[in-house]
Scaffold this active site. Structure first.
Site, mmCIF file in Angstrom:
data_model
loop_
_atom_site.group_PDB
_atom_site.id
_atom_site.type_symbol
_atom_site.label_atom_id
_atom_site.label_comp_id
_atom_site.label_asym_id
_atom_site.label_seq_id
_atom_site.Cartn_x
_atom_site.Cartn_y
_atom_site.Cartn_z
ATOM 1 N N ARG A 70 47.322 -0.673 8.935
ATOM 2 C CA ARG A 70 46.029 -0.249 9.501
ATOM 3 C C ARG A 70 45.986 -0.513 11.001
ATOM 4 O O ARG A 70 45.910 -1.668 11.446
ATOM 5 C CB ARG A 70 44.911 -1.020 8.800
ATOM 6 C CG ARG A 70 43.524 -0.713 9.298
ATOM 7 C CD ARG A 70 43.019 0.655 8.928
ATOM 8 N NE ARG A 70 42.957 0.841 7.488
ATOM 9 C CZ ARG A 70 42.885 2.037 6.888
ATOM 10 N NH1 ARG A 70 42.864 3.147 7.611
ATOM 11 N NH2 ARG A 70 42.844 2.124 5.573
ATOM 12 N N ARG A 92 54.437 7.425 6.326
ATOM 13 C CA ARG A 92 53.955 6.118 6.792
ATOM 14 C C ARG A 92 54.189 5.000 5.772
ATOM 15 O O ARG A 92 53.904 3.849 6.062
ATOM 16 C CB ARG A 92 52.477 6.202 7.197
ATOM 17 C CG ARG A 92 51.515 6.548 6.077
ATOM 18 C CD ARG A 92 50.075 6.621 6.582
ATOM 19 N NE ARG A 92 49.131 6.785 5.492
ATOM 20 C CZ ARG A 92 47.835 6.548 5.569
ATOM 21 N NH1 ARG A 92 47.306 6.139 6.701
ATOM 22 N NH2 ARG A 92 47.040 6.725 4.541
ATOM 23 N N HIS A 162 48.271 9.461 14.169
ATOM 24 C CA HIS A 162 46.904 8.985 13.876
ATOM 25 C C HIS A 162 46.594 7.759 14.745
ATOM 26 O O HIS A 162 46.479 6.630 14.260
ATOM 27 C CB HIS A 162 46.889 8.629 12.392
ATOM 28 C CG HIS A 162 45.573 8.302 11.784
ATOM 29 N ND1 HIS A 162 44.692 7.398 12.325
ATOM 30 C CD2 HIS A 162 44.990 8.752 10.653
ATOM 31 C CE1 HIS A 162 43.626 7.319 11.542
ATOM 32 N NE2 HIS A 162 43.790 8.127 10.516
ATOM 33 N N ASP A 206 33.959 11.731 11.879
ATOM 34 C CA ASP A 206 35.208 12.178 11.234
ATOM 35 C C ASP A 206 35.325 13.686 11.447
ATOM 36 O O ASP A 206 34.800 14.477 10.672
ATOM 37 C CB ASP A 206 35.172 11.816 9.731
ATOM 38 C CG ASP A 206 36.548 11.930 9.098
ATOM 39 O OD1 ASP A 206 37.478 12.440 9.761
ATOM 40 O OD2 ASP A 206 36.689 11.527 7.927
ATOM 41 N N GLU A 265 43.455 11.520 17.393
ATOM 42 C CA GLU A 265 44.728 11.806 16.733
ATOM 43 C C GLU A 265 45.261 13.175 17.178
ATOM 44 O O GLU A 265 44.542 14.167 17.118
ATOM 45 C CB GLU A 265 44.528 11.799 15.217
ATOM 46 C CG GLU A 265 43.798 10.554 14.734
ATOM 47 C CD GLU A 265 43.367 10.640 13.273
ATOM 48 O OE1 GLU A 265 44.047 11.319 12.487
ATOM 49 O OE2 GLU A 265 42.342 10.027 12.916
HETATM 50 C C1 BG6 Z 1 41.273 10.105 9.411
HETATM 51 C C2 BG6 Z 1 40.578 11.027 8.454
HETATM 52 O O1 BG6 Z 1 42.245 10.791 10.124
HETATM 53 O O2 BG6 Z 1 41.903 9.047 8.663
HETATM 54 C C3 BG6 Z 1 39.553 10.233 7.644
HETATM 55 O O3 BG6 Z 1 39.962 12.090 9.176
HETATM 56 C C4 BG6 Z 1 40.254 9.076 6.932
HETATM 57 O O4 BG6 Z 1 38.897 11.092 6.716
HETATM 58 C C5 BG6 Z 1 40.994 8.241 7.965
HETATM 59 O O5 BG6 Z 1 39.276 8.291 6.262
HETATM 60 C C6 BG6 Z 1 41.731 7.032 7.408
HETATM 61 O O6 BG6 Z 1 42.593 7.381 6.408
HETATM 62 P P1 BG6 Z 1 43.450 6.268 5.664
HETATM 63 O O7 BG6 Z 1 44.156 6.978 4.530
HETATM 64 O O8 BG6 Z 1 44.418 5.708 6.667
HETATM 65 O O9 BG6 Z 1 42.473 5.226 5.189
#
Ligand code: BG6
Length: 296
Positions: A70, A92, A162, A206, A265
């Site tokens: 994260r 990932r 991302h 989002d 992103e």
């Molecule tokens: C973003 C999406 O890119 O990633 C969101 O637009 C999503 O909808 C977020 O909640 C996080 O995703 P994840 O799978 O890493 O929890």
């Protein structure tokens, strides 16, 4: 081949994590350093000397083989999103291999990591492919993500770098560069809307901005800096902040962390999905740098 053999004294330094978890590697240039996890080819930090990290990384991030980290720069590939397959693809949550490293004439280190199709990937995406992430560190962070179709069949992918950016506080930040773009509001039945003015984060956001090829700037009054996000061959931009409830529901998200991050992103999604015929290659590039907001 062990990754450690790609180490270069004081420039490319490997760090073992645990017996059953791939190492981290740190690239050190004269102006900055950057840490990358081989799990996911995941960039964890980019720190110009004397500045706070440009990237946000949760202190509760999980370092486990079946989990995405994260924060930093997760690679969402070969699909973005999805409710019936692993969210944001499997790149990932795979371990990547180092295939090259070096130092250029200005002593800037670079490294290339690779992921090729294997038995596990075929169960989710039944094609032969070769994906590579190349990172060069100088006063900027330079990232190139490429994919080659090594199959006999054509395939289609969506993708995102991302990127979680570290900010002083959501209240002190605006994101510019997307004015006038239409976006898909993922929080309002995917309605298409038009961005008017700079983006300010005052609630959960989002959004997928389409036809957005321009450089974005994260103007941070609190840290008195601008983060400049420029890209090539990426036609979508996702802006995300999970805000209070959604971030609290994520076990790997710092408490209150949503106030200190914003994701901008660089992506190719929806109408901008990429179709590759056998032998074809696609590359998306991302460059991240900072400037003092006092200069603008
Ligand atoms: C973003 C999406 O890119 O990633 C969101 O637009 C999503 O909808 C977020 O909640 C996080 O995703 P994840 O799978 O890493 O929890």
């Amino acid at each position: 081949m062990p990754s450690e053999k790609f180490g270069i004294a004081d420039k490319i330094i490997f760090e073992k994590r645990a017996e059953d978890y791939p190492p981290f590697v740190t690239l050190v240039s004269k102006q900055s350093h950057c840490k990358i996890a081989l799990h996911g080819a995941h960039i964890l930090s980019f720190i110009p000397h004397g500045s706070p990290d440009l990237l946000w990384l949760s202190s509760k991030a999980l370092y486990q083989n079946d989990k995405a980290i994260r924060g930093g720069i997760p690679i969402c590939w070969p699909w973005f999103g999805s409710s019936d397959k692993p969210s944001h693809g499997f790149a990932r949550i795979h371990s990547w291999e180092v295939i090259r490293s070096g130092v250029d004439e200005e002593e800037n280190p670079h490294i290339t990591l690779q992921l090729v199709s294997n038995d596990a990937s075929k169960k989710l995406f039944d094609y032969k492919f070769c994906a590579e992430l190349s990172v060069t560190v100088s006063d900027t962070l330079d990232v190139q993500f490429s994919v080659i179709n090594r199959d006999e069949k054509t395939f289609t992918i969506t993708e995102a770098l991302h990127t979680y950016f570290r900010i002083s506080h959501v209240d002190s930040v605006k994101v510019t560069g997307l004015e006038g773009c239409s976006f898909i509001d993922q929080l309002d039945h995917d309605k298409e809307k038009l961005q008017q003015g700079a983006i300010k984060i005052k609630a959960e956001v989002d959004r997928i901005y389409q036809n957005s090829v321009d450089t974005c700037t994260i103007c941070d009054e609190g840290l008195r800096r601008n983060i400049i996000v420029s890209k090539t061959d990426s036609k979508s931009t996702v802006v995300w902040n999970p805000w209070i409830q959604k971030s609290a529901a994520m076990a790997d998200f710092d408490e209150g962390g949503y106030q200190h991050m914003v994701c901008v992103e660089s992506a190719n999604i929806g109408d901008h999905q990429i179709t590759l015929k056998p032998g074809e290659r696609h590359m998306m590039k991302l460059n991240i740098s900072e400037s003092s907001s006092l200069e603008t």
